[in-house]
Design a protein around this motif. Structure first.
Motif, PDB file in Angstrom:
ATOM      1  N   SER A   1       0.843  -1.192   0.000  1.00 20.55           N
ATOM      2  CA  SER A   1       0.000   0.000   0.000  1.00 20.55           C
ATOM      3  C   SER A   1       0.886   1.253   0.000  1.00 20.55           C
ATOM      4  CB  SER A   1      -0.895   0.008   1.237  1.00 20.55           C
ATOM      5  OG  SER A   1      -1.649   1.199   1.295  1.00 20.55           O
TER       6      SER A   1
ATOM      7  N   THR B   1      -7.119   4.819   3.177  1.00 22.36           N
ATOM      8  CA  THR B   1      -7.245   5.173   1.762  1.00 22.36           C
ATOM      9  C   THR B   1      -8.671   5.650   1.498  1.00 22.36           C
ATOM     10  OG1 THR B   1      -5.549   3.599   1.038  1.00 22.36           O
ATOM     11  CG2 THR B   1      -7.163   4.300  -0.608  1.00 22.36           C
TER      12      THR B   1
ATOM     13  N   SER C   1      -3.165   8.117  -6.011  1.00 24.51           N
ATOM     14  CA  SER C   1      -2.980   7.056  -7.008  1.00 24.51           C
ATOM     15  C   SER C   1      -4.206   6.924  -7.895  1.00 24.51           C
ATOM     16  CB  SER C   1      -2.693   5.718  -6.318  1.00 24.51           C
ATOM     17  OG  SER C   1      -3.870   5.210  -5.688  1.00 24.51           O
TER      18      SER C   1
ATOM     19  N   TRP D   1      -5.713   3.733 -10.920  1.00 24.58           N
ATOM     20  CA  TRP D   1      -5.459   2.429 -11.514  1.00 24.58           C
ATOM     21  C   TRP D   1      -5.485   2.543 -13.027  1.00 24.58           C
ATOM     22  CZ3 TRP D   1      -4.266  -2.064  -8.969  1.00 24.58           C
ATOM     23  CH2 TRP D   1      -4.430  -2.060  -7.585  1.00 24.58           C
TER      24      TRP D   1
ATOM     25  N   TRP E   1      -4.218  -4.767 -14.534  1.00 25.31           N
ATOM     26  CA  TRP E   1      -4.371  -3.569 -13.718  1.00 25.31           C
ATOM     27  C   TRP E   1      -3.091  -3.323 -12.917  1.00 25.31           C
ATOM     28  CZ3 TRP E   1      -8.088  -0.173 -14.364  1.00 25.31           C
ATOM     29  CH2 TRP E   1      -9.316  -0.574 -14.883  1.00 25.31           C
ATOM     30  N   SER E   2      -2.704  -2.064 -12.828  1.00 22.00           N
ATOM     31  CA  SER E   2      -1.584  -1.682 -11.962  1.00 22.00           C
ATOM     32  C   SER E   2      -1.872  -0.323 -11.350  1.00 22.00           C
ATOM     33  CB  SER E   2      -0.270  -1.637 -12.735  1.00 22.00           C
ATOM     34  OG  SER E   2      -0.322  -0.664 -13.764  1.00 22.00           O
ATOM     35  N   ARG E   3      -1.461  -0.182 -10.089  1.00 19.29           N
ATOM     36  CA  ARG E   3      -1.669   1.097  -9.411  1.00 19.29           C
ATOM     37  C   ARG E   3      -0.553   2.061  -9.808  1.00 19.29           C
ATOM     38  NH1 ARG E   3      -4.552   2.451  -4.730  1.00 19.29           N
ATOM     39  NH2 ARG E   3      -4.607   0.309  -3.929  1.00 19.29           N
ATOM     40  N   GLN E   4      -0.948   3.280 -10.193  1.00 15.35           N
ATOM     41  CA  GLN E   4      -0.013   4.336 -10.590  1.00 15.35           C
ATOM     42  C   GLN E   4      -0.062   5.404  -9.497  1.00 15.35           C
ATOM     43  OE1 GLN E   4       0.879   4.112 -14.546  1.00 15.35           O
ATOM     44  NE2 GLN E   4       0.474   2.077 -13.739  1.00 15.35           N
ATOM     45  N   THR E   5       1.062   5.634  -8.830  1.00 10.60           N
ATOM     46  CA  THR E   5       1.048   6.448  -7.606  1.00 10.60           C
ATOM     47  C   THR E   5       1.985   7.638  -7.711  1.00 10.60           C
ATOM     48  OG1 THR E   5       0.615   4.449  -6.296  1.00 10.60           O
ATOM     49  CG2 THR E   5       1.386   6.399  -5.114  1.00 10.60           C
TER      50      THR E   5
ATOM     51  N   SER F   1      -7.431   7.762  -5.902  1.00 12.79           N
ATOM     52  CA  SER F   1      -7.518   7.610  -4.446  1.00 12.79           C
ATOM     53  C   SER F   1      -6.450   8.436  -3.746  1.00 12.79           C
ATOM     54  CB  SER F   1      -7.337   6.132  -4.041  1.00 12.79           C
ATOM     55  OG  SER F   1      -8.331   5.319  -4.638  1.00 12.79           O
TER      56      SER F   1
ATOM     57  N   ASP G   1      -1.026  -5.002  -3.901  1.00 17.24           N
ATOM     58  CA  ASP G   1      -1.923  -4.675  -5.004  1.00 17.24           C
ATOM     59  C   ASP G   1      -1.964  -5.818  -6.011  1.00 17.24           C
ATOM     60  OD1 ASP G   1      -2.981  -2.214  -4.313  1.00 17.24           O
ATOM     61  OD2 ASP G   1      -1.189  -1.146  -4.998  1.00 17.24           O
TER      62      ASP G   1
ATOM     63  N   ALA H   1      -6.752  -5.850  -3.514  1.00 19.52           N
ATOM     64  CA  ALA H   1      -6.005  -4.608  -3.415  1.00 19.52           C
ATOM     65  C   ALA H   1      -5.129  -4.645  -2.169  1.00 19.52           C
ATOM     66  CB  ALA H   1      -6.959  -3.417  -3.374  1.00 19.52           C
TER      67      ALA H   1
END
Length: 1000
Positions: free
Chosen positions: A669, A675, A743, A745, A779-783, A833, A927, A953
């Motif tokens: 995370s 979040t 972030s 997704w 899917w990938s988290r972009q932060t 988020s 994630d 997640a």
């Protein structure tokens, strides 16, 4: 010009008195060798007396007698001792002149096979020496009691010597005798006596089997004629029937089991078996064989004094012919690399990506090689990347020089380290370089004939296919330094295709990796694709040297771009980072170095990220520094030439141990706190788009494909125009409180399109940075972290003080044109988020019945990290330090720039329930952690599948079973288990269980 060593050696050989055992050979007809009960023969006219007995290893004094742990003799049929044909000398093409003047031919004047080898020599300029044209075949036995050679001299008292080369590369010089006989005589070389001299190898004067006939030498004796002729024929080995120690074990863990060691006794006699490690630690077994039998000894890995042996173990067997309990005038048989004594099982590093570039194949000293291997073993290294350099493997066409490579493979294998074998560069004799090019440059030209390279590769793979599984074809072929005169993707593709096909025929289970590319090169990879090479590798090699910290660098983009390229062109192929590193030369002009502390931090952090991507290996460059200079190249290493281990060595060990036996289960995370979803992105309402660059077109629509919530937005784009740059999504989302990261997704389309985000603070300062890439179709988290470590992070606008003043607004998301060849497609975006609390970076790993959180941040902060149980620990190479865990399952831990490995087991609550009541399992996910969870009875009956390959997640997760069976009825009282299986990005999975009870 002779070297001083060469002059001294010639003087030694020339001054040694004769040792000749001659018996008349029965003419020139072919004869069948008959068994001989003894090596003794009628002495010749210049026979010696008082020759020294067999040498003993200088590093291993004979220890006190100890009984065998478990010795048994099995009466089985064994080959009888006697003479075994070894060399016919029937072809002059098998031999070449390596020193002196003269000529070679064959003659019908022979004792066996119809032809003998004739040596016409001229000693006016020094010794005359012949050697094998191709790799010498091993002598057909290890029970070398002696050699018999038919010799027809020329009446001179010049002297003949022969050289044996053993498995360690040691060359042992034995005197054959004066060649004054003018008729055929059979000469016996007594191998139970010490050689006249030795050079190379382990230098102990003992024959480590298998051995081969290496050279024949003629030396001028005083004022004897300088010219003459001698014929040789019918070399036979007098086989004692005793065999070298052998085992089927790869390694043993001292104190945790035993290994069987066997050898055959060729006849009755006493024996002593010594097991010796590189430091000289020894275990001794004595016994008496009453007949020809197979002897079996079980060894527990311990020394005579009760300590342990470590590393590659040599087996030294001494025996005599009188079974009276007193070992007298023994003969010796040695196995140089019998087995290994390791710290941990071979499987202990499975799952670890930890690798290092090492230099085991370059060392003369076994102890030095083992010292490096011990350092790798201590650091939980899985792979050692080693050069099987063509120029050293095959110094002349057809002649393969294996001893140093045998030693390197044995040393690594003994400590359960696997090897990535680099099949690199051109041999001097094979290079396509222009005539006159220096060897140091010529090696980087491709071979003139690719078939020669393929032959070398096949010979190497054939020799080591049971011990080396990964082969890398060349090194950095995409830059001029290593592929001259200029990189040529089509030429390299041809080499790769030919070599891949040949290796797979020899070793079908081999993993063939492309030569590691210097950085990511789409153009070069497209060239390989266009040349049809996509089916000619199992893994794509990549070298990832960057400047500064790994997070803001191109490192992650290179890996992501490689993933996207493979997804488009070679699905299922793996990524191998075969070189990476940071130099600690901070004063070097070419490329800024980093501090030793930074080197350690960057190593650990980049390895964790690589593992999260599912790469197959992450090979640091290099284990030991090459030199002590202030050059950049000399300061990449983990260990200095002095032996001092730099902080990066401990970082590698800590990281490798922390993720060994585990699978990566997604990124951690972005923060240790809560979040909040700012926008579900379920519709296009409130979002406007703007094309960036002339000719860019895009359409934004709502889609049901989503990571969470009720929907997401799909960006269909076309950036084919050369002036097109991308699309900007204008959001203007207000954010409450003081988040530490924002972030969203993204579901990629294999384009690797860069994604950027902008925020504006309360005073008008705009902060912008790259948050990731729309990579493969997942899917990938972009932060956007607020620690300044995102790539291209910058600020501008009003009141630019580089400090975020809250509250903030998320203003825009940019999707830019990819640098890959894919310029049109669809990218899906979801869930913007805000993340509160302490910033954390890192990955989650599952394995060894633990959830491992490998986390770090830019500066040290003590925080609460969610864990999965009421107890949690900081893990460091097997050591566990308890952390304080509160009632909310938050562990107090200090997170800093050096990753910390926080481990906890899964918690099942309550541990006992009544029928129909719910049970909860607590875990911490990364994630897109993919889990299958099932309920089983204690007898293994499946009761219910709760979730099947579901992606979660990041953060703490409570997974509830309602106590029902699949048919909806309550589960009966009894013992049950949660079974969890986690799936990693590299295709591996791990499974484990947690028990609970349904009471009556």
């Amino acid at each position: 010009m002779k070297t001083l060593l060469g002059i001294a050696l010639v003087a030694l050989l020339s001054s040694t008195p004769g040792i000749v055992s001659e018996t008349p050979a029965p003419g020139s007809t072919s004869q069948t060798a008959a068994p001989s009960p003894s090596l003794s023969a009628t002495p010749g006219p210049t026979a010696d007396a008082g020759v020294a007995p067999t040498a003993s290893p200088t590093s291993s004094p004979i220890p006190s007698t100890q009984p065998p742990v478990d010795e048994s003799s099995t009466l089985i049929p064994l080959a009888a001792p006697g003479l075994v044909a070894a060399e016919s000398f029937s072809s002059q093409d098998d031999w070449t002149i390596v020193a002196g003047k003269g000529s070679l031919s064959t003659s019908t004047d022979a004792t066996e096979g119809g032809r003998s080898l004739k040596l016409d020599y001229d000693l006016g300029g020094g010794t005359f020496e012949i050697g094998r044209s191709a790799t010498p075949a091993d002598l057909p036995t290890t029970g070398l009691r002696g050699l018999k050679l038919d010799v027809k001299g020329d009446g001179s008292f010049n002297t003949m010597y022969l050289r044996l080369r053993d498995a360690t590369g040691e060359v042992l010089y034995y005197r054959v005798g004066n060649i004054n006989n003018t008729g055929w005589s059979t000469v016996t070389v007594d191998l139970s006596r010490a050689p006249a001299a030795t050079t190379g190898g382990n230098g102990d004067g003992l024959i480590d089997g298998p051995a081969a006939l290496f050279r024949l030498v003629i030396v001028r004796n005083g004022s004897q004629p300088a010219t003459g002729s001698v014929r040789v024929d019918n070399l036979r080995v007098d086989d004692s029937g005793w065999t070298a120690p052998a085992t089927t074990s790869r390694s043993i863990i001292p104190g945790a089991g035993t290994s069987s060691i066997t050898f055959a006794s060729g006849a009755a006699g006493d024996y002593r078996l010594r097991l010796i490690d590189p430091s000289g630690a020894t275990r001794t077994f004595r016994g008496t064989a009453q007949t020809a039998t197979t002897q079996t000894i079980r060894w527990d890995g311990r020394s005579d004094g009760g300590g342990i042996l470590a590393g590659v173990v040599r087996g030294l067997l001494e025996y005599d012919a009188t079974p009276n309990g007193d070992l007298a005038a023994p003969s010796t048989i040695a196995t140089p690399y019998l087995l290994g004594a390791a710290q941990r099982a071979e499987s202990a590093t499975r799952g670890s990506v930890a690798a290092v570039n090492s230099s085991l194949t370059t060392y003369e000293s076994l102890l030095k090689a083992d010292t490096d291997a011990a350092a790798m073993e201590d650091a939980y290294i899985r792979y050692a990347r080693e050069e099987f350099e063509w120029n050293r493997v095959e110094p002349r066409k057809g002649f393969f020089d294996w001893p140093k490579f045998d030693q390197a493979v044995a040393v690594a294998r003994a400590r359960n380290i696997d090897i990535i074998g680099k099949l690199v560069y051109s041999a001097d004799w094979a290079s396509s370089a222009p005539s006159g090019t220096a060897s140091s440059t010529a090696r980087y030209y491709p071979p003139s004939d690719y078939a020669d390279y393929v032959n070398y590769a096949v010979a190497t793979v054939e020799r080591y296919k049971d011990r080396v599984k990964v082969w890398e074809i060349w090194n950095e072929p995409n830059i001029v330094q290593y592929w001259k005169p200029a990189p040529d993707a089509s030429a390299y593709a041809r080499l790769l295709k030919d070599t891949y096909a040949a290796i797979k025929r020899v070793q079908p289970d081999a993993i063939v990796v492309t030569g590691g590319l210097a950085g990511y090169s789409e153009q070069y990879l497209n060239g390989l694709r266009d040349a049809g090479a996509m089916g000619s590798f199992d893994g794509l090699g990549l070298h990832t040297y960057v400047e500064g910290a790994p997070e803001p660098s191109t490192l992650d983009s290179w890996i992501s771009a490689t993933e996207s390229f493979l997804a488009r062109n070679a699905p299922g192929k793996s990524i191998w980072i075969t070189e990476t590193g940071w130099s600690t030369c901070t004063t070097c002009a070419a490329g800024a170095g980093v501090s030793e502390a930074e080197q350690a931090d960057y190593l650990s952090r980049s390895m964790i990220d690589a593992a999260g991507h599912g790469v197959a290996a992450y090979a640091w460059y290099n284990l030991v520094e090459f030199g002590t200079s202030g050059s950049r190249l000399d300061n990449f290493g983990l260990i200095e030439q002095s032996g001092r281990k730099k902080p990066a060595y401990a970082a590698l060990a800590r990281t490798a141990a922390g993720i060994a036996g585990s699978v990566a289960a997604g990124t951690a995370s972005p923060s240790a706190g809560s979040t909040t979803v700012l926008s579900d992105m379920a519709s296009t309402a409130g979002i406007t788009t703007r094309s960036v660059g002339q000719g860019a077109t895009s359409t934004l629509t709502a889609t049901s494909s989503r990571v969470a919530g009720t929907g997401a937005v799909a960006l269909d784009y076309n950036y084919s125009a050369s002036t097109a740059e991308g699309t900007s999504l204008i959001l203007n989302l207000p954010v409450e409180g003081r988040p530490s990261a924002i972030s969203l997704w993204a579901y990629g389309d294999n384009s690797n399109s860069p994604v950027y985000m902008k925020i504006r603070d309360a005073k008008g300062e705009v902060f912008e940075g790259k948050v990731g890439n729309a990579g493969t179709e997942k899917w990938s988290r972009q932060t956007l972290f607020f620690d300044g470590l995102n790539p291209s992070f910058k600020s501008y606008g009003s009141n630019v003080d580089k400090k975020i003043d809250y509250p903030i607004t998320v203003t825009e998301v940019h999707v830019f044109k990819s640098t890959t060849s894919k310029t049109r497609g669809r990218i899906i975006l979801d869930d913007v988020s805000a993340h509160y609390g302490t910033t954390t970076r890192g990955n989650i790993f599952y394995g060894r019945n633990f959830v491992t959180q490998a986390v770090y941040r830019d500066a040290a902060v003590t925080t609460k990290l969610p864990v999965s149980n009421t107890t949690a620990y900081a893990y460091d190479r097997g050591a566990l330090q308890a952390l304080t865990v509160d009632d909310a399952l938050g562990a107090t831990v200090t997170v800093s720039s050096m990753p910390k490995f926080v481990v906890s087991t899964h918690l099942v609550t309550p541990s006992t329930v009544r029928p129909g009541e719910s049970v909860t399992l607590r875990t911490v996910a990364g994630d897109r952690t993919t889990l299958t969870m099932q309920i089983y009875t204690s007898t293994g009956q499946l009761v219910r599948t709760i979730t099947d390959a579901r992606a979660y997640a990041s953060g703490p997760r409570d997974i509830v079973w309602n106590g029902k069976r699949s048919d909806g009825t309550n589960a009966a009282p009894g013992a049950y288990r949660y079974r969890l299986e986690a799936f990693g990005p590299d295709g591996r999975s791990v499974a484990w269980g947690r028990p609970f009870t349904i009471s009556g």
